[in-house]
Design a protein around this motif. Structure first.
Motif, PDB file in Angstrom:
ATOM      1  N   LEU A 181       0.838  -1.199   0.000  1.00 45.48           N
ATOM      2  CA  LEU A 181       0.000   0.000   0.000  1.00 45.48           C
ATOM      3  C   LEU A 181       0.872   1.248   0.000  1.00 45.48           C
ATOM      4  O   LEU A 181       1.906   1.289   0.676  1.00 45.48           O
ATOM      5  N   LEU A 182       0.471   2.243  -0.770  1.00 48.47           N
ATOM      6  CA  LEU A 182       1.146   3.543  -0.794  1.00 48.47           C
ATOM      7  C   LEU A 182       0.127   4.619  -0.476  1.00 48.47           C
ATOM      8  O   LEU A 182      -0.924   4.704  -1.121  1.00 48.47           O
ATOM      9  N   GLU A 183       0.414   5.433   0.522  1.00 53.91           N
ATOM     10  CA  GLU A 183      -0.430   6.574   0.875  1.00 53.91           C
ATOM     11  C   GLU A 183       0.386   7.844   0.682  1.00 53.91           C
ATOM     12  O   GLU A 183       1.488   7.962   1.228  1.00 53.91           O
ATOM     13  N   SER A 184      -0.145   8.775  -0.099  1.00 57.87           N
ATOM     14  CA  SER A 184       0.606   9.986  -0.447  1.00 57.87           C
ATOM     15  C   SER A 184      -0.168  11.239  -0.083  1.00 57.87           C
ATOM     16  O   SER A 184      -1.407  11.245  -0.051  1.00 57.87           O
ATOM     17  N   ARG A 185       0.593  12.304   0.163  1.00 57.61           N
ATOM     18  CA  ARG A 185      -0.003  13.611   0.433  1.00 57.61           C
ATOM     19  C   ARG A 185       0.873  14.674  -0.223  1.00 57.61           C
ATOM     20  O   ARG A 185       2.065  14.750   0.023  1.00 57.61           O
TER      21      ARG A 185
END
Length: 225
Positions: A181-185
């Protein structure tokens, strides 16, 4: 002449699309041995094993993207939502649909118009980093144990890569050490991308035929702003 120079400079950012559609920040700071070990293991799996990924993207407001990768066949990425188009990549050559490239450049402030004759074309660019540049995790991150958790029923270890106001959190399987999983901001937007189907065969990856491709120089010469 001014228009030509402006367009040339912006299109020199042809790698803009790679940066916009991937969550691979280049954060700095002191190297973190634990993070580097995890990242290298995940990158090895990703580069040498097929996978599928789907989720949202910070590249465009309301955007979604889906990716298929096979080391032998190459990469295919479909973008929908805030902008629509396809990216293919094989043997270090990227093929980006003209409308998608134009949308990425507009987001950078370059208002260009794509002629109707080019709307179905794919713009080709070369990268020394190869097609893995679309999903390789930078080795400049650090372990973020407070973000460790299960994803899809699998325990994962978190690596955080930050650069300025941008932040990417990669959740890597603790045992198999694959990116899950990749979570970006960035730019006030957030996104989440899940990775699955490791080692599976895909039939949806096929590079555009030569008649449908155009070089970046030719594209630059034909767009207007």
């Amino acid at each position: 002449m001014r228009r030509t120079i402006a367009v040339t400079r912006s299109l020199a950012l042809g790698a803009v699309l790679t940066a916009a559609l991937t969550g691979c920040g280049d954060g700095g700071g002191k190297p973190d041995g634990a993070a580097i070990s995890l990242v290298r293991a995940a990158n090895t799996h990703m580069e040498n094993e097929s996978f599928h990924a789907a989720g949202t993207t910070t590249a465009f407001a309301g955007g979604k993207q889906e990716t298929w990768w096979d080391p032998a066949l190459g990469l295919r990425m479909e973008v929908t939502g805030g902008a629509s188009g396809t990216v293919f990549c094989k043997d270090g050559t990227s093929y980006t649909s003209a409308d998608l490239l134009a949308a990425a450049l507009r987001r950078r402030g370059q208002q260009i118009t794509v002629p109707a004759a080019l709307r179905s074309a794919y713009v080709t660019t070369r990268t020394d980093r190869g097609c893995s540049s679309y999903f390789t995790i930078a080795e400049t991150g650090h372990r973020a144990a407070d973000k460790d958790r299960k994803t899809g029923g699998t325990q994962a270890s978190a690596v955080q890569v930050s650069a300025g106001a941008a932040e990417d959190v990669y959740l890597i399987g603790t045992d198999a050490q694959r990116l899950l999983l990749l979570e970006s901001r960035r730019d006030g937007r957030t996104s989440s991308t899940a990775y699955d189907s490791f080692g599976e065969k895909f039939t949806t990856i096929a590079m555009p035929v030569p008649e449908k491709t155009i070089t970046m120089d030719a594209f630059r010469a034909q767009v207007t702003n």
